[in-house]
Design an enzyme around this catalytic site. Structure first.
Site, short mmCIF file in Angstrom:
data_model
loop_
_atom_site.label_atom_id
_atom_site.label_comp_id
_atom_site.label_asym_id
_atom_site.label_seq_id
_atom_site.Cartn_x
_atom_site.Cartn_y
_atom_site.Cartn_z
N GLY A 46 0.84 -1.18 0.00
CA GLY A 46 0.00 0.00 0.00
C GLY A 46 0.88 1.23 0.00
N ALA A 47 0.40 2.33 0.59
CA ALA A 47 1.14 3.59 0.55
C ALA A 47 2.48 3.50 1.27
CB ALA A 47 0.29 4.72 1.14
N ARG A 68 0.18 -12.51 -0.98
CA ARG A 68 -0.59 -13.75 -0.99
C ARG A 68 -0.78 -14.20 -2.45
NH1 ARG A 68 -2.62 -14.94 3.86
NH2 ARG A 68 -2.78 -13.28 5.41
N ASP A 108 -3.13 -2.89 10.42
CA ASP A 108 -3.05 -3.47 11.77
C ASP A 108 -3.89 -4.73 11.92
OD1 ASP A 108 -1.33 -1.52 12.67
OD2 ASP A 108 -2.88 -0.31 13.62
N HIS A 132 4.43 0.12 12.80
CA HIS A 132 3.53 0.47 13.91
C HIS A 132 3.49 -0.75 14.82
CE1 HIS A 132 0.45 2.32 16.26
NE2 HIS A 132 -0.56 1.60 15.79
N GLY A 158 2.54 7.63 3.72
CA GLY A 158 3.54 7.04 2.85
C GLY A 158 3.94 7.90 1.67
N ASP A 217 1.04 7.33 19.49
CA ASP A 217 0.44 7.37 18.15
C ASP A 217 -1.08 7.26 18.23
OD1 ASP A 217 1.02 7.10 15.10
OD2 ASP A 217 -0.35 5.46 15.52
N GLU A 221 -3.64 10.43 17.02
CA GLU A 221 -4.53 10.29 15.88
C GLU A 221 -6.01 10.33 16.29
OE1 GLU A 221 -2.85 6.73 14.37
OE2 GLU A 221 -4.10 5.37 15.57
N SER A 414 -4.83 5.03 8.86
CA SER A 414 -5.08 3.60 9.02
C SER A 414 -6.49 3.35 9.54
CB SER A 414 -4.07 3.02 10.02
OG SER A 414 -4.30 3.55 11.32
#
EC number: 1.1.1.86
Length: 494
Positions: A46-47, A68, A108, A132, A158, A217, A221, A414
């Site tokens: 991803g980013a 995968r 996550d 993270h 990102g 964090d 957020e 996220s």
């Protein structure tokens, strides 16, 4: 698995929460050399996954992506991201056994499944990386004792990681080694090389801990970075519309106002942001922010308490197990708000007008930054960590609102951040709507004070300036911004 933080005694908890040291540039003299000649395999494209990988490759590292088999067969976006950028892409079974460092950059909620899948495939003595630490700290993931576990956490989305690298710089980054998994004592060497590979060492790295990164964090957020922007946007738009301000103007003032106002934070902290106002407006913003701090302090403290105790993680993971019913429901509700659906407007708003007509936004930013910082430091988190997770990241998040309103913010952050944002905003919005906004007029949001004089009482202005400038977030902010400025001059030859 049980919450790792809750297995520690109080002394260990305070020690881990208090880990934060700004590292000298000399500590990165060998840059990414420690990982050269080794195989780095990133899981997730991803980013963060793509942009960290691009930077590491440009820094001379051998980077590949393990996906995968279904993602490869169906040529999903993660596969396209990696393949179209010329990376080696293969299945877990093909790449993981070759890896010296496996970096897990999936969301996550996928971490437990991903780590349980890749761990049996990892060779003896390899390293596992995170950006993270939620999986380690909150879920208590037990990792093979022969594996080294490290973290490199860039303090921005990102895309920014890549853009700053291309400019010859980087983004501030937290690095850590899991104390339960450093069998060969090479964790810091791996973490420093990885951080240098992303360019983070050029902006400044903080030696931290998994615990300090996660707890700070989550707090940032949920509250000032996302929750306050969402709640503030919703109630401010409602107020302006109710008082006859044209919807296109009201929406634009908010959508781009957060970014413009917080840009001043980036350069000079709360002090500079407040200095962009006229003297009467500054005094008014200060008074409003003091009211907001008194009203919202219990909510900020509750979020910090729930994060420290693990109650937040327990609640969110229960929603994971219920197919994210709450998350998706709250996302849908956000999309239906009036602010999200305001009509586009070509009205021009000058930079200064965002300050002059957005006094309430300035007040909300000051109150939110200081409340988040105070809640974190009162819980044992060091000032530097609290600064990065409150004031520093705010302009980056505000930029996402400027792009596509709250939708974009919630897409870019996220799922963990989005869930926490809704928990906060769902309480903060009615709290502000009922207890604060009835006394607010459009002179502080939408129309401006319209003062003909810049005159205020000298003693009042001195007291206001002292209160703003002497807050601890201003002291640590000035120090850290000077470090970053010095490093930027070195990095780009300025």
């Amino acid at each position: 698995m049980s919450n790792y933080f809750n297995t520690l005694n109080l002394r260990e908890q305070l020690d881990q929460l208090g880990r934060c040291r700004f590292m000298d540039r000399e500590e990165f003299a060998t840059e990414a050399d420690y990982l050269k000649g080794k195989k780095v395999v990133i899981v997730g494209c991803g980013a963060q996954g793509l942009n960290q990988g691009l930077n590491m490759r440009d820094s001379g590292l051998d980077v590949a992506y393990a996906l995968r088999q279904a993602a490869i067969d169906e040529q999903r976006q993660s596969y396209k991201n990696a393949k179209e950028n010329g990376f080696e892409v293969a299945s877990y079974e093909t790449l993981i056994p070759q890896a010296d460092l496996v970096i897990n950059l999936t969301p996550d909620k996928q971490h437990t499944n991903v780590v349980e899948t890749v761990m049996p495939l990892m060779k003896e003595g390899a390293a596992l990386g995170y950006s993270h630490g939620f999986n380690v700290v909150e879920e208590g993931m037990q990792i093979r004792k022969d594996l080294t576990v490290v973290m490199v956490a860039p303090k921005c989305p990102g895309t920014e990681v890549r853009e700053e690298y291309k400019r010859g710089f980087g983004v501030p980054t937290l690095i850590a080694v899991h104390p339960e998994n450093d069998p060969k004592g090479e964790g810091w060497d791996i973490a420093k090389a990885w951080a240098a590979g992303t360019g983070g060492h050029r902006a400044g790295c903080l030696e931290s801990s998994f615990v300090a990164e996660v707890k700070s964090d989550l707090m940032g957020e949920q509250t000032i970075l996302c929750g306050m922007l969402q709640a503030g946007s919703i109630v401010s738009y409602e107020k302006m519309i109710a008082d006859g301000i044209e919807p296109g103007y009201a929406g634009k003032l908010l959508q781009y106002g957060w970014e413009t106002i917080t840009e001043a934070l980036k350069f000079g902290g709360v002090t500079h942001m407040m200095d962009r106002l006229s003297n009467p407006a500054k005094v008014k913003a200060f008074e409003l922010s003091e009211e907001l701090k008194e009203l919202m302090r219990p909510l900020y403290n509750k979020h910090m308490d729930d994060i420290i105790s693990g109650e937040f993680s327990r609640t969110m993971m229960a929603d994971w197990a219920n197919d994210d019913v709450n998350l998706f429901g709250w996302r849908e509700e956000t999309g239906q708000t009036a602010f999200e659906n305001y009509p586009e407007s070509d009205v021009e708003i000058s930079e200064q007008e965002y300050f002059d007509n957005g006094i309430l936004l300035v007040a909300m930013v000051r109150a939110g930054v200081e409340l988040a910082f105070e809640a974190m430091t009162a819980s044992g988190i060091i000032d530097e960590s609290a600064y990065y997770e409150s004031l520093h990241e705010l302009p980056l998040i505000a930029n996402t609102v400027a792009r596509k309103r709250l939708y974009e913010m919630n897409v870019v952050i996220s799922d963990t951040a989005e869930y926490g944002n809704y928990l906060f905003a769902n309480v903060a919005t009615p709290l502000l709507r009922e207890k604060f906004m009835p006394s607010v007029e459009t002179d502080v949001i939408g129309r401006g004070l319209g003062e003909s004089s810049n005159q205020v009482d000298n003693a009042t202005l001195i007291a206001v300036n002292d209160a703003i400038r002497n807050h601890p977030v201003e002291y640590v902010g000035e120090e850290l911004r000077s470090y970053m400025s010095d490093m930027k001059r070195i990095a780009v030859g300025g």
